[in-house]
Design an enzyme around this catalytic site. Structure first.
Site, mmCIF file in Angstrom:
data_model
loop_
_atom_site.group_PDB
_atom_site.id
_atom_site.type_symbol
_atom_site.label_atom_id
_atom_site.label_comp_id
_atom_site.label_asym_id
_atom_site.label_seq_id
_atom_site.Cartn_x
_atom_site.Cartn_y
_atom_site.Cartn_z
ATOM 1 N N ASP A 272 0.800 -1.222 0.000
ATOM 2 C CA ASP A 272 0.000 0.000 0.000
ATOM 3 C C ASP A 272 0.834 1.274 0.000
ATOM 4 O O ASP A 272 0.293 2.362 -0.145
ATOM 5 C CB ASP A 272 -0.924 0.016 1.222
ATOM 6 C CG ASP A 272 -1.918 -1.133 1.196
ATOM 7 O OD1 ASP A 272 -2.449 -1.422 0.106
ATOM 8 O OD2 ASP A 272 -2.138 -1.751 2.247
ATOM 9 N N HIS A 273 2.132 1.151 0.190
ATOM 10 C CA HIS A 273 2.985 2.346 0.336
ATOM 11 C C HIS A 273 4.175 2.244 -0.600
ATOM 12 O O HIS A 273 5.256 1.864 -0.163
ATOM 13 C CB HIS A 273 3.455 2.487 1.772
ATOM 14 C CG HIS A 273 3.982 3.850 2.087
ATOM 15 N ND1 HIS A 273 5.284 4.217 1.859
ATOM 16 C CD2 HIS A 273 3.379 4.938 2.606
ATOM 17 C CE1 HIS A 273 5.463 5.468 2.254
ATOM 18 N NE2 HIS A 273 4.326 5.924 2.706
ATOM 19 N N PHE A 274 4.091 2.567 -1.743
ATOM 20 C CA PHE A 274 2.974 2.991 -2.576
ATOM 21 C C PHE A 274 2.782 1.958 -3.663
ATOM 22 O O PHE A 274 3.765 1.412 -4.137
ATOM 23 C CB PHE A 274 3.252 4.356 -3.196
ATOM 24 C CG PHE A 274 3.403 5.468 -2.207
ATOM 25 C CD1 PHE A 274 2.286 6.039 -1.621
ATOM 26 C CD2 PHE A 274 4.652 5.927 -1.844
ATOM 27 C CE1 PHE A 274 2.416 7.078 -0.715
ATOM 28 C CE2 PHE A 274 4.784 6.965 -0.929
ATOM 29 C CZ PHE A 274 3.668 7.538 -0.359
#
Length: 162
Positions: free
Chosen positions: A33-35
């Protein structure tokens, strides 16, 4: 959930400084999720890695006298180079001064000779029994757990493992 953001302590000079490493791998769940499409270590986790390395220095310096070593303040935090999977973050922390319950440190994280994060940290150290005497048993349990984890992180830790 506990995040252990230090893979190994590579150098320790009690009351002076510590050096530790964190190698980032794609197995780190938060990278999804990052990123998406550009995985990098979140800045707050780089700060946490500096805090963890600093806490190990404090614990080893005082022979694990306090069960709790926590971040009280982070100042002048600056971010630079991204930490991407496959890279190793070298975290260093140096004690600037101490009072009875506080330790001020200068810390930084470096990848391939370039600064990824730096800042000044204030760590507070205490025992749960300081404010609630029946918690003395919990203090000892935490200290034992910290000594065991320290022995895994620092191969030269026999003299500081308590």
């Amino acid at each position: 959930m506990r995040f252990t953001l230090i893979d190994r302590i590579v150098e320790l000079q009690p009351d002076v400084k510590v050096s530790a490493i964190k190698t980032l791998s794609m197995a780190e769940e938060y990278l999804a999720d990052h990123f998406p499409g550009f995985p990098v270590m979140p800045g707050v986790l780089m700060l946490e890695a500096m805090t963890q390395a600093s806490a190990w220095l404090v614990r080893a310096s005082e022979d694990f006298a306090h069960s709790m070593v926590v971040l009280r303040q982070a100042g002048n935090v600056k971010y630079g180079q991204f930490v991407e999977p496959g890279h190793t973050l070298l975290v260093t922390a140096e004690i600037l001064n101490q009072t009875e319950n506080l330790t001020k440190l200068k810390a930084q994280g470096i990848v391939d000779g370039k600064t990824s994060v730096s800042g000044r940290l204030v760590l507070e150290r205490y025992n749960l029994a300081d404010t609630c005497p029946p918690r003395a048993h919990a203090d000892e349990t935490v200290r034992e757990q910290m000594r065991a984890q320290f022995a895994l992180l620092y191969a030269g830790g026999g003299e500081h493992a308590g």
